[in-house]
Design a protein around this motif. Structure first.
Motif, PDB file in Angstrom:
ATOM      1  N   LEU A 161     -50.733  36.654 -82.506  1.00 33.09           N
ATOM      2  CA  LEU A 161     -51.975  36.477 -83.247  1.00 33.09           C
ATOM      3  C   LEU A 161     -52.001  37.300 -84.525  1.00 33.09           C
ATOM      4  CD1 LEU A 161     -54.587  36.504 -80.345  1.00 33.09           C
ATOM      5  CD2 LEU A 161     -53.351  34.585 -81.350  1.00 33.09           C
ATOM      6  N   ASP A 162     -51.220  38.376 -84.583  1.00 39.18           N
ATOM      7  CA  ASP A 162     -51.341  39.209 -85.777  1.00 39.18           C
ATOM      8  C   ASP A 162     -50.261  38.950 -86.824  1.00 39.18           C
ATOM      9  OD1 ASP A 162     -49.545  40.326 -84.116  1.00 39.18           O
ATOM     10  OD2 ASP A 162     -50.535  42.275 -83.952  1.00 39.18           O
ATOM     11  N   LEU A 164     -51.873  36.839 -98.295  1.00 40.07           N
ATOM     12  CA  LEU A 164     -52.016  38.188 -98.843  1.00 40.07           C
ATOM     13  C   LEU A 164     -51.041  38.465 -99.986  1.00 40.07           C
ATOM     14  CD1 LEU A 164     -52.673  40.560 -95.792  1.00 40.07           C
ATOM     15  CD2 LEU A 164     -54.266  39.878 -97.593  1.00 40.07           C
ATOM     16  N   ASP A 222     -52.255  34.024 -76.576  1.00 37.69           N
ATOM     17  CA  ASP A 222     -51.161  34.737 -77.223  1.00 37.69           C
ATOM     18  C   ASP A 222     -49.980  34.847 -76.258  1.00 37.69           C
ATOM     19  OD1 ASP A 222     -49.507  36.442 -78.662  1.00 37.69           O
ATOM     20  OD2 ASP A 222     -51.143  37.756 -79.281  1.00 37.69           O
ATOM     21  N   LEU A 238     -57.494  29.965 -77.768  1.00 45.48           N
ATOM     22  CA  LEU A 238     -56.273  30.517 -78.355  1.00 45.48           C
ATOM     23  C   LEU A 238     -55.644  31.494 -77.368  1.00 45.48           C
ATOM     24  CD1 LEU A 238     -54.484  30.712 -80.831  1.00 45.48           C
ATOM     25  CD2 LEU A 238     -56.162  32.238 -81.862  1.00 45.48           C
ATOM     26  N   LEU A 267     -41.164  42.318 -89.077  1.00 47.55           N
ATOM     27  CA  LEU A 267     -41.224  43.509 -89.931  1.00 47.55           C
ATOM     28  C   LEU A 267     -40.078  44.442 -89.574  1.00 47.55           C
ATOM     29  CD1 LEU A 267     -45.062  44.188 -89.575  1.00 47.55           C
ATOM     30  CD2 LEU A 267     -43.937  43.545 -91.713  1.00 47.55           C
ATOM     31  N   HIS A 278     -46.945  35.948 -77.039  1.00 43.67           N
ATOM     32  CA  HIS A 278     -46.009  37.008 -77.409  1.00 43.67           C
ATOM     33  C   HIS A 278     -44.558  36.507 -77.427  1.00 43.67           C
ATOM     34  CE1 HIS A 278     -49.210  40.077 -77.152  1.00 43.67           C
ATOM     35  NE2 HIS A 278     -49.661  39.301 -76.194  1.00 43.67           N
ATOM     36  N   ALA A 302     -52.148  33.282 -87.865  1.00 45.18           N
ATOM     37  CA  ALA A 302     -53.594  33.334 -88.063  1.00 45.18           C
ATOM     38  C   ALA A 302     -54.057  32.180 -88.944  1.00 45.18           C
ATOM     39  CB  ALA A 302     -53.998  34.677 -88.670  1.00 45.18           C
ATOM     40  N   LEU A 308     -42.607  38.333 -93.460  1.00 44.48           N
ATOM     41  CA  LEU A 308     -42.656  39.628 -92.764  1.00 44.48           C
ATOM     42  C   LEU A 308     -41.320  40.349 -92.901  1.00 44.48           C
ATOM     43  CD1 LEU A 308     -44.679  38.928 -89.459  1.00 44.48           C
ATOM     44  CD2 LEU A 308     -45.502  39.917 -91.596  1.00 44.48           C
ATOM     45  N   ALA A 352     -56.577  29.357 -87.665  1.00 41.70           N
ATOM     46  CA  ALA A 352     -57.865  29.177 -88.333  1.00 41.70           C
ATOM     47  C   ALA A 352     -58.036  27.737 -88.801  1.00 41.70           C
ATOM     48  CB  ALA A 352     -57.992  30.147 -89.511  1.00 41.70           C
TER      49      ALA A 352
END
Lengths: 334, 334
Positions: free
Chosen positions: B79-80, B287, B106, B104, B231, B108, B85, B257, B89
């Motif tokens: 979700l993050d 972003l 998650d 929803l 990340l 993982h 997201a 990421l 949405a």
């Protein structure tokens, strides 16, 4: 969390029930921590067998065998705000560990959608509600009056009372003020959305009060911005701020998304962040450590929210809690 | 979307049913587009009354009155992740407009959790499943075999066939290669996770194939990184890359990421991005426009996914579709 599915060959509830000479539902209740209806001897026998045979309840699946829905609804204003995503992810994990299924509903910060989802989830026999940044709405008021189990997160119950998990927003604002003053900022400003939620208002007030406490009579420039989200609000407010009086040497952005909006405005208008204008955010989104090295921010421990929210919800359902959990925050300097 | 709640005083299903002399359920079916069971004269009369009286169905609430659950489960790996997201949405909005409630879950990226949620949602009578970046798992295989309505997003059905919404990942990789070559990059590299999903593999292959098509015999350095998320993978892979041969002048990061991970590694090791090393990402998270001005990226239109996913799901339920929707992508230069 480890895999809790029942593996082939693993002991089932029925195996334990047969061996203990009790019903499957008795074993199920004891396995799930409900010890009230069985004798002490039965509880002891079943718990011993559970331990010996390595029985582990299936936290999602068990919800479907009992009469309870084991379904908890989270209503959140914006799934694509990183702070919301972090709250949702940590709460989902904590609920799953407690044997619940989390349903996530996006209210878009709108009272009408909050009402629609409250109605829909109530009709699906949701056993609890988690309202992240709730807004006042007719169905919410009705839910509160009926005493339904609701945990409010980030923003308090607009009708007062109830269980709440969040931070001390006034103190977060005050800590941001201390940070800017300690960095040598002389003329700090604050930007905020045109419409102030209680959370943002408390942060802004805490910031200004602390500045005036340490520097009596200090003028604090304020600018507000409109927009569908905090990115747009931050951008608009930053442009308004510099149009009115140039760049301040420091500025509180009461959410990190607003700081991202300021950053974009600065890039477009040739302001250097943080050299010309030092921002301080509130949230400290996980991504900051990766791609926003220019942003010091008050870290809200969203990753720790889930466990506290679930503890509150379970306590509410047991009738033992109606209060506040304020988690600590920490200013992260970058 | 406008507010579709029934306002006080607005015509109800019962009003229309009374006036038309038919049952409420007949009006409900016609209002919701199910015209098969009523006579042509009844359909016409009810539709006229609906139009005249301004009746609007309540898209969330109506699911609760019929026998159908109107519940659709989205299973997503994380979700993050901003990309997830954005998909969640946009899909939630499109489902809501179609009268469905989205749940929803998650996963993982774990087969065991994917299975738990598939079982849990099936038992709650979910009318459809949306699997974002699905992994192979026993319950998924069983669902596919039973022909349950599933739309796969981003990653194709690991068991083949089915409805799919995504992009042409090989072409996205090729476009990233063109971008770097056109920027004058002479020795491009690629970083990727140690474990390759089909999506990432296709992007990397498309990238390398295009480089060799335009520059026959070109050597392309590769580095992989381990980690719980992209990340961490990107960070580890970047460190591995520079340890083996210094900074490349350009590098494909097959997800944004991973590019954020590279950015952090560069900051810590004194590499200048994009001057010393020009990255190109794939995703173009929203972003980026705000806080990652150093990152050109292939924009995947996640905001447009929702409508296509819901169209696929409705078609599947009507038995009319079993295919692929490939949406266009666009390289965003920054």
């Amino acid at each position: 969390m480890s895999d809790r599915r029942r593996e082939p060959g693993q002991t089932s509830l029925a195996d334990i029930a047969a061996e203990a000479g009790v019903s499957v539902s008795t074993v199920s209740r004891i396995a799930n921590g409900d010890l009230g209806r069985a004798s002490a001897a039965t509880v002891e026998k079943v718990q011993r067998l559970i331990a010996e045979r390595g029985y582990r309840p299936n936290p999602v699946g068990r919800s479907l065998r009992g009469g309870e829905s084991r379904l908890v609804a989270m209503l959140a204003p914006n799934l694509d705000n990183p702070a919301m995503a972090a709250i949702a992810a940590s709460t989902e994990a904590a609920l799953r560990a407690a044997g619940y299924v989390m349903v996530l509903c996006d209210t878009h910060d709108r009272p009408d959608l909050q009402d629609e989802y409250l109605r829909a989830m109530r009709s699906r026999f949701a056993e609890g509600f988690i309202l992240v940044s709730a807004v006042a709405s007719a169905e919410l008021e009705a839910s509160v009056k009926r005493g339904e189990p609701i945990v409010f997160v980030n923003r308090r119950n607009p009708y007062g009372g109830g269980a709440f998990v969040g931070i001390d927003n006034r103190r977060a604002g005050a800590d941001a003020a201390d940070y800017l003053l300690d960095c040598g900022v002389r003329a700090p400003a604050v930007i905020h959305p045109a419409e102030l939620s209680s959370t943002i208002r408390e942060r802004v007030e805490g910031f200004i009060d602390r500045l005036r406490e340490r520097r009596p009579g200090m003028a604090v420039r304020r600018a507000e911005g409109a927009g569908a989200n905090h990115l747009d609000c931050g951008y608009a407010a930053a442009l308004s701020l510099i149009a009115a009086g140039g760049w301040p040497d420091g500025v509180l952005c009461p959410s990190d998304l607003m700081a991202y909006g300021l950053f974009r405005a600065a890039r477009e208008r040739g302001g250097r962040i943080p050299d010309d204008c030092r921002p301080v955010g509130i949230d400290d989104n996980d991504l900051n450590a990766w791609i926003a090295p220019w942003l010091s921010s008050v870290k809200i421990p969203y990753r720790a929210f889930g466990e506290r929210v679930v503890a509150c919800l379970l306590a509410l359902r047991a009738g033992t809690l109606d209060g506040e959990v304020l988690l600590g925050h920490e200013l992260i300097r970058r």
